[in-house]
Design an enzyme around this catalytic site. Sequence first.
Site, PDB file in Angstrom:
ATOM      1  N   GLU A 194       0.812  -1.218   0.000  1.00 33.33           N
ATOM      2  CA  GLU A 194       0.000   0.000   0.000  1.00 33.33           C
ATOM      3  C   GLU A 194       0.849   1.274   0.000  1.00 33.33           C
ATOM      4  O   GLU A 194       0.781   2.077   0.927  1.00 33.33           O
ATOM      5  CB  GLU A 194      -0.939  -0.030   1.215  1.00 33.33           C
ATOM      6  CG  GLU A 194      -1.885  -1.224   1.163  1.00 33.33           C
ATOM      7  CD  GLU A 194      -2.798  -1.358   2.369  1.00 33.33           C
ATOM      8  OE1 GLU A 194      -3.979  -1.706   2.169  1.00 33.33           O
ATOM      9  OE2 GLU A 194      -2.347  -1.137   3.512  1.00 33.33           O
TER      10      GLU A 194
HETATM   11  C1  ACM Z   1      -1.717  -5.400   4.349  1.00 39.34           C
HETATM   12  O1  ACM Z   1      -2.771  -5.884   4.809  1.00 39.34           O
HETATM   13  N1  ACM Z   1      -1.669  -4.122   4.012  1.00 39.34           N
HETATM   14  C2  ACM Z   1      -0.530  -6.209   4.179  1.00 39.34           C
END
Ligand code: ACM
Length: 409
Positions: free
Chosen positions: A178
């Site tokens: 992310e």
């Molecule tokens: C995640 O759940 N961002 C690895």
Amino acid sequence: MDDPKFGWQGMHLDVARHFMPLPFLYRFVDLLAMHKLNRFHLHLNEDQGWRFEVRKYPRLTTVGATRAETVFVPGSPGDGTPHGGFYTQDQLRALNAYAKRRGVTIVPEIDVPGHTRALLAAYPEFGEGAEGAEVPTGPGVFEEVLHLSDETMAMVEDVFTELLDVFDSPWIHIGGDECPTAQWERSDDAARLVRERGLAGVEGLQPWFTEHLRDWLAQRGRTTVGWDEIVDHGDMPEAVVMSWHGREPGRRALAAGHQVVMASNVPYYFDYYQSDSPDEPFAQPAPSSWQDVASFDPVAGVADEHLPNLLGIQGQVWTEFMTTPAEVEYMAFPRTCVLAEVAWSGPVEPSELEPRLRAHLRRLEAAGVNHRPLEGPHPWQRGGEGRRRRPDGHGPALTAAQIADLANY
Ligand code: ACM
């Protein structure tokens, strides 16, 4: 003779969204060892808090370890209570040795280059326009990420140098999940880095960063582990891919020759609801019951010739909505017990497992582990009636008296 189905039998714990007291980390190690799980993935930093002492960068913990309050649901009021905490290197070194004696390897994670707002609150010079930023109080994926200048790379290496000095795990997790590119797209300086490094565009910056860190770790004898985003823009040879967007990124990475750990969000994210009962405590929205964990086949769709590179499986405990060890235990158990069964023996029919699981829960009870009963959410164990559910937001956690009542706290 012990003959596990998978070599990597892992559990993850996020101590960044909510700091967990050091004695609980020892207890977590004990519980992993009790279930013959052999990897403890310790998630040490997040936007909402930095938990690892770095001697060269003291503000990471004097500034980055504390947030002003916690907002559980975006748009709703915060709880008005500062939250923080961190572990010293000596504390973690001792924990690492303790775990090792119990057959548990602690795989530490410093999540970069996204999820770094606590770092940027402490050292805004490693971001862009981060001056005056504070450790965020609420959840989310933020645009503010590391600016990948040479100075930032030197800082990242310094941080990992200290991490390697504490943890002797062959695997070092660099996060990589992310990481939005929006800030880099607007940045003249990022455009200059793209040109200087001969990249096609800003999408090349994170792969460049991952490659750099992978090589740096390899020179020090360690193997890089990253969330599946590290192969979003092509292969990252020699890095272990932790597949969290279901099994598919893992299958693709296996086909490309990577080693893979299946950490599929459904059903291996133990911060997700344990059933669709309205009495479940506030959690992430996709129900993942212990029965789902039992019957989920982590190798489904994996070609036989790729199986040797499937290192194993791992359950995740993200703590946005868990504020105490008792709440972590409630969400982690009995799903962790079932994960251990699958790690050792493969998927199992829930009806076949249930009598054994029921017998095992008596062991957890004897050990004072706060688990969800098989019959359904228990209002006292899950955190008290005061703990409200969606859409109202998050109420108080266990009262001090209830916590004191739970054995070992
Ligand atoms: C995640 O759940 N961002 C690895």
